[in-house]
Design a protein around this motif. Structure first.
Motif: not given
Length: 337
Positions: A19-35
């Motif tokens: 629910l936090s809406g935090a961005p993921s460190a996905d293929a797009g290169g965004r910074t996000g939580p460890f999990a």
């Protein structure tokens, strides 16, 4: 914490993260939580390696949050660890699957590694790791339970009679063989927790290196490597954030200038890892410290003394283990090149 309490907390934590809406460190290169970063990496890789900072409490706290993320059993089959003697693989297989294992037998897994007696793994963070995996597996069907693979070479200390017997063991070669045999050959996916020197990529043109570098060179299987580290430029970053190297300043940053990361001056961070796990300012890091009373056991203490003598008596065992230790991280400033 009981298993039920832990799994209830996991469910709440997972929902909060969603629910936090935090961005993921996905293929797009965004910074996000460890999990988020680890789960996303498994969408593209069969091996995700995390450089463990030995005995650092904040790093193991981050590992606990990752282990209890409800998405992990969906993407991970095995967890390969440095802090366990492969001689006791049947013991840990039984333990994380749920059946009872006596404490005196379970302790052998981390007490009898090739790094004894110079390195104690009686710090509570290591036992907690195994107990957390057991708790995570408890409600899962057998087909989805995570297996823990002990990556340290099998050494039977009761039979060791010389320093040479231990020093000749190929730790990185054994790690690589375990992953190739138990993970890659079986079409499985593994999360790997090892010291950073063992999991970092070999710089371009280099031959050999740690276990992950050997696997990549021998099989062509590319691992996604996350190294934990700190840097003055990260002072405003969120704790436990994962920052990808590609497309960021990390790609060209000098790896020798990161705290609690065994980098090499002149080698770019992006040549060694795919992302960085930031745990907070270096001056705020702490250690997971063992209870000195553990070493009042006369039988265990005599065995540590025997091992120390075999290895050259380089350790002041009494000062290192029987005296109270500060929880403060021993290094409080960033290195420079």
């Amino acid at each position: 914490m009981s298993r039920r309490s832990l799994m209830t907390a996991v469910g709440v934590g997972g929902a909060a993260a969603a629910l936090s809406g935090a961005p993921s460190a996905d293929a797009g290169g965004r910074t996000g939580p460890f999990a988020d970063a680890v789960v996303a990496a498994f969408g593209r890789h069969r091996l995700v390696a995390v450089g463990e900072v030995h005995g650092q409490q904040e790093h193991h706290d981050a590992m606990q949050v990752l282990l209890t993320d409800p998405r992990l059993p969906e993407v991970v089959d095995d967890i390969v660890v440095e802090f366990g003697n492969a001689l006791y693989q049947p013991t840990i297989d039984r333990f994380v699957a749920g059946p009872a294992v006596e404490n005196d037998k379970l302790r052998l897994v981390w007490r009898n590694t090739t790094q004894s007696p110079a390195v104690s793994l009686d710090a509570p963070c290591y036992e907690q790791f195994y107990r957390t995996v057991r708790a995570v597996n408890w409600p899962l069907p057998a087909s989805r339970r995570i297996r823990v693979l002990l990556g340290d070479p099998p050494v039977d200390w009761s039979r060791v009679r010389s320093r040479k017997e231990v020093e000749e063991l190929d730790r990185d070669g054994h790690m690589a063989s375990v992953i190739k045999r138990e993970v890659l050959a079986k079409g499985r996916r593994a999360l790997i927790f090892y010291g950073s020197n063992h999991v970092k990529h070999a710089p371009p043109g280099a031959i050999g290196g740690g276990g992950i570098a050997q696997i990549e060179q021998q099989t062509g299987e590319r691992a996604y490597v996350i190294l934990a580290g700190g840097h003055p430029r990260l002072a405003s970053a969120a704790r436990r954030a994962v920052i990808p190297a590609a497309g960021t300043w990390l790609a060209t940053a000098d790896s020798g200038e990161f705290g609690y990361l065994p980098g090499e001056c002149g080698v770019p961070f992006g040549a060694l890892a795919d992302a960085l796990l930031y745990l907070g300012p270096i001056g705020e890091q702490t250690q997971s410290v063992w209870n000195p009373a553990i070493y009042l056991d006369p039988v265990f203490w005599a065995e540590l003394q025997r091992r120390n003598h075999l290895m050259g008596d380089h350790i002041d065992l009494d000062k290192q283990y029987r005296q109270p230790q500060s929880v403060a991280w021993p290094v409080s400033s960033y290195p420079t090149c």
